[in-house]
Scaffold this motif. Structure first.
Motif, PDB file in Angstrom:
ATOM      1  N   ALA A 177      43.797   3.052  34.020  1.00  0.00           N
ATOM      2  CA  ALA A 177      44.377   4.197  33.305  1.00  0.00           C
ATOM      3  C   ALA A 177      45.591   3.963  32.468  1.00  0.00           C
ATOM      4  CB  ALA A 177      44.062   5.402  34.192  1.00  0.00           C
ATOM      5  N   SER A 178      46.127   2.872  32.697  1.00  0.00           N
ATOM      6  CA  SER A 178      47.495   2.490  32.035  1.00  0.00           C
ATOM      7  C   SER A 178      47.227   1.892  30.964  1.00  0.00           C
ATOM      8  CB  SER A 178      48.408   1.493  32.975  1.00  0.00           C
ATOM      9  OG  SER A 178      48.415   2.265  34.208  1.00  0.00           O
ATOM     10  N   ALA A 179      48.088   2.301  29.653  1.00  0.00           N
ATOM     11  CA  ALA A 179      48.427   1.472  28.565  1.00  0.00           C
ATOM     12  C   ALA A 179      49.409   0.846  28.729  1.00  0.00           C
ATOM     13  CB  ALA A 179      48.817   2.528  27.282  1.00  0.00           C
ATOM     14  N   GLY A 180      49.628  -0.343  27.983  1.00  0.00           N
ATOM     15  CA  GLY A 180      50.845  -1.365  27.963  1.00  0.00           C
ATOM     16  C   GLY A 180      51.188  -1.986  26.987  1.00  0.00           C
ATOM     17  N   VAL A 181      52.435  -2.713  26.886  1.00  0.00           N
ATOM     18  CA  VAL A 181      53.013  -3.484  25.961  1.00  0.00           C
ATOM     19  C   VAL A 181      53.447  -4.866  26.685  1.00  0.00           C
ATOM     20  CG1 VAL A 181      55.122  -3.728  24.616  1.00  0.00           C
ATOM     21  CG2 VAL A 181      54.100  -1.289  24.899  1.00  0.00           C
ATOM     22  N   PRO A 229      54.564  11.882  28.417  1.00  0.00           N
ATOM     23  CA  PRO A 229      53.663  11.299  29.286  1.00  0.00           C
ATOM     24  C   PRO A 229      54.002  10.864  30.832  1.00  0.00           C
ATOM     25  CG  PRO A 229      54.737   9.481  27.729  1.00  0.00           C
ATOM     26  CD  PRO A 229      55.128  11.208  27.465  1.00  0.00           C
ATOM     27  N   PRO A 230      53.179  10.377  31.526  1.00  0.00           N
ATOM     28  CA  PRO A 230      53.509  10.086  32.741  1.00  0.00           C
ATOM     29  C   PRO A 230      54.690   8.951  32.893  1.00  0.00           C
ATOM     30  CG  PRO A 230      51.327   9.782  32.451  1.00  0.00           C
ATOM     31  CD  PRO A 230      51.886  10.197  31.336  1.00  0.00           C
ATOM     32  N   GLY A 231      54.995   8.672  33.954  1.00  0.00           N
ATOM     33  CA  GLY A 231      56.035   7.675  34.245  1.00  0.00           C
ATOM     34  C   GLY A 231      55.613   6.284  33.837  1.00  0.00           C
ATOM     35  N   TYR A 232      56.640   5.296  34.065  1.00  0.00           N
ATOM     36  CA  TYR A 232      56.237   3.969  33.468  1.00  0.00           C
ATOM     37  C   TYR A 232      56.821   2.914  34.591  1.00  0.00           C
ATOM     38  CZ  TYR A 232      60.800   3.339  31.453  1.00  0.00           C
ATOM     39  OH  TYR A 232      62.133   3.409  31.159  1.00  0.00           O
ATOM     40  N   GLU A 233      56.460   1.718  34.402  1.00  0.00           N
ATOM     41  CA  GLU A 233      56.766   0.543  35.151  1.00  0.00           C
ATOM     42  C   GLU A 233      57.269  -0.583  34.188  1.00  0.00           C
ATOM     43  OE1 GLU A 233      54.808   0.743  39.642  1.00  0.00           O
ATOM     44  OE2 GLU A 233      53.500  -0.331  37.932  1.00  0.00           O
ATOM     45  N   VAL A 234      58.051  -1.484  34.689  1.00  0.00           N
ATOM     46  CA  VAL A 234      58.448  -2.600  33.817  1.00  0.00           C
ATOM     47  C   VAL A 234      58.444  -4.037  34.694  1.00  0.00           C
ATOM     48  CG1 VAL A 234      60.217  -3.683  32.278  1.00  0.00           C
ATOM     49  CG2 VAL A 234      60.091  -1.342  32.300  1.00  0.00           C
ATOM     50  N   TRP A 235      57.886  -4.730  34.387  1.00  0.00           N
ATOM     51  CA  TRP A 235      57.485  -5.836  35.336  1.00  0.00           C
ATOM     52  C   TRP A 235      57.806  -7.287  34.410  1.00  0.00           C
ATOM     53  CZ3 TRP A 235      55.398  -5.934  40.393  1.00  0.00           C
ATOM     54  CH2 TRP A 235      54.937  -4.836  40.670  1.00  0.00           C
ATOM     55  N   LEU A 236      58.467  -8.288  35.078  1.00  0.00           N
ATOM     56  CA  LEU A 236      58.987  -9.462  34.632  1.00  0.00           C
ATOM     57  C   LEU A 236      57.881 -10.444  35.409  1.00  0.00           C
ATOM     58  CD1 LEU A 236      60.848 -11.151  33.083  1.00  0.00           C
ATOM     59  CD2 LEU A 236      62.171 -11.222  34.966  1.00  0.00           C
ATOM     60  N   LEU A 237      57.354 -11.510  34.487  1.00  0.00           N
ATOM     61  CA  LEU A 237      56.322 -12.516  35.127  1.00  0.00           C
ATOM     62  C   LEU A 237      56.596 -13.784  34.607  1.00  0.00           C
ATOM     63  CD1 LEU A 237      54.433  -9.711  34.993  1.00  0.00           C
ATOM     64  CD2 LEU A 237      52.485 -11.172  34.918  1.00  0.00           C
ATOM     65  N   SER A 238      56.431 -14.736  35.499  1.00  0.00           N
ATOM     66  CA  SER A 238      56.704 -16.044  34.776  1.00  0.00           C
ATOM     67  C   SER A 238      55.222 -16.896  35.018  1.00  0.00           C
ATOM     68  CB  SER A 238      57.627 -16.549  35.722  1.00  0.00           C
ATOM     69  OG  SER A 238      57.132 -17.186  37.074  1.00  0.00           O
ATOM     70  N   TRP A 239      54.925 -17.648  34.190  1.00  0.00           N
ATOM     71  CA  TRP A 239      53.729 -18.651  34.036  1.00  0.00           C
ATOM     72  C   TRP A 239      54.096 -19.948  33.907  1.00  0.00           C
ATOM     73  CZ3 TRP A 239      49.471 -14.967  33.075  1.00  0.00           C
ATOM     74  CH2 TRP A 239      49.960 -13.668  32.853  1.00  0.00           C
ATOM     75  N   TYR A 266      53.920  -0.668  31.822  1.00  0.00           N
ATOM     76  CA  TYR A 266      52.545   0.087  31.866  1.00  0.00           C
ATOM     77  C   TYR A 266      53.142   1.459  32.041  1.00  0.00           C
ATOM     78  CZ  TYR A 266      50.910  -4.377  32.983  1.00  0.00           C
ATOM     79  OH  TYR A 266      50.864  -5.896  33.123  1.00  0.00           O
ATOM     80  N   SER A 267      52.354   2.469  31.223  1.00  0.00           N
ATOM     81  CA  SER A 267      52.299   3.818  31.277  1.00  0.00           C
ATOM     82  C   SER A 267      51.114   4.226  31.354  1.00  0.00           C
ATOM     83  CB  SER A 267      53.071   4.241  30.339  1.00  0.00           C
ATOM     84  OG  SER A 267      53.302   5.740  30.320  1.00  0.00           O
ATOM     85  N   PRO A 268      50.725   5.148  32.381  1.00  0.00           N
ATOM     86  CA  PRO A 268      51.630   5.248  33.723  1.00  0.00           C
ATOM     87  C   PRO A 268      51.726   4.329  34.364  1.00  0.00           C
ATOM     88  CG  PRO A 268      49.335   6.366  33.892  1.00  0.00           C
ATOM     89  CD  PRO A 268      49.438   5.869  32.589  1.00  0.00           C
ATOM     90  N   GLY A 269      52.530   3.992  35.355  1.00  0.00           N
ATOM     91  CA  GLY A 269      52.795   2.916  36.171  1.00  0.00           C
ATOM     92  C   GLY A 269      51.514   2.337  36.692  1.00  0.00           C
ATOM     93  N   LEU A 270      51.405   1.185  36.691  1.00  0.00           N
ATOM     94  CA  LEU A 270      50.111   0.400  36.928  1.00  0.00           C
ATOM     95  C   LEU A 270      49.555   0.694  38.636  1.00  0.00           C
ATOM     96  CD1 LEU A 270      48.296  -1.653  35.843  1.00  0.00           C
ATOM     97  CD2 LEU A 270      49.601  -3.478  36.680  1.00  0.00           C
ATOM     98  N   ALA A 308      45.609  -0.268  24.841  1.00  0.00           N
ATOM     99  CA  ALA A 308      45.199   1.134  25.400  1.00  0.00           C
ATOM    100  C   ALA A 308      44.500   0.860  26.758  1.00  0.00           C
ATOM    101  CB  ALA A 308      44.146   1.673  24.663  1.00  0.00           C
ATOM    102  N   PRO A 309      44.456   2.096  27.666  1.00  0.00           N
ATOM    103  CA  PRO A 309      43.651   1.924  28.981  1.00  0.00           C
ATOM    104  C   PRO A 309      42.209   1.463  28.675  1.00  0.00           C
ATOM    105  CG  PRO A 309      44.671   3.980  28.591  1.00  0.00           C
ATOM    106  CD  PRO A 309      44.959   3.425  27.227  1.00  0.00           C
TER     107      PRO A 309
END
Length: 191
Positions: free
Chosen positions: A95-99, A72-82, A150-154, A129-130
């Motif tokens: 179009a991105s799927a995510g975890v 599949p296409p590339g991916y990105e990893v993000w860290l968020l605080s709330w 996110y895959s592909p990257g967001l 899913a997207p």
């Protein structure tokens, strides 16, 4: 009697015979496993976390582009605080799927089901899913931290208005997930 290593040689000494290590996961389980391994390396992500009372804080940890012809296409990893009370607004990820993995604290997900909001505690994972529409909110009294892959990257995060007819927990948003189709039904993975 000769051992296999004596007959064939040490396979680790012949790296050209080993399959190449994939550039990134190729399955939902692979991305969920990647998220768990990043989450387990607290020393790598914890010093990066910042809390901002005026806006959600986020930091891109990793970008892995797709190689030409690779699926599949590339991916990105993000860290968020709330901080308490912060939320994402109702959105999808184009179009991105995510975890989504909760690293610290507790987050509430509103969306996609008629069963009401879901509370996600530290270690909980949510895959989607997207096109899946949801809203993430820190409804607790303590800060929270989450990891998102996110895959592909967001590249797109369309916002969606809230339905005035129902409460946030009952709003049927996104596509119909009652049919359980793989394209729209999110999953919760046990911590």
């Amino acid at each position: 009697m000769n051992s296999d290593v004596q007959i064939a040689g040490d396979p680790l000494a012949l790296p050209h015979l080993l399959p190449p290590v994939p550039a990134h996961p190729h399955t939902v389980a692979g991305f969920a496993g990647l998220a768990r391994s990043i989450a387990a390396d607290r020393a790598a992500w914890a010093p990066l976390v910042r809390y901002d009372a005026t806006t959600r804080w986020y930091h891109r940890l990793r970008t892995v582009p797709a190689r030409p012809g690779e699926a599949p296409p590339g991916y990105e990893v993000w860290l968020l605080s709330w901080v308490p009370g912060q939320g994402s607004g109702r959105h999808d990820h184009g179009a991105s799927a995510g975890v989504l993995t909760v690293l610290e604290g507790e987050l509430t997900e509103h969306g996609g089901t008629t069963t009401g909001p879901r509370t996600l505690t530290a270690g909980a994972q949510r895959v989607f899913a997207p096109g899946y529409v949801h809203e993430i909110v820190n409804d607790s009294l303590r800060p929270a931290v989450s990891l998102h892959i996110y895959s592909p990257g967001l590249t797109d995060m369309p916002m969606h208005p809230r339905s005035p007819l129902r409460s946030a927990g009952e709003t049927p948003i996104g596509r119909d997930t009652t049919a359980g189709t793989a394209a729209t039904a999110p999953e919760i993975l046990a911590p």
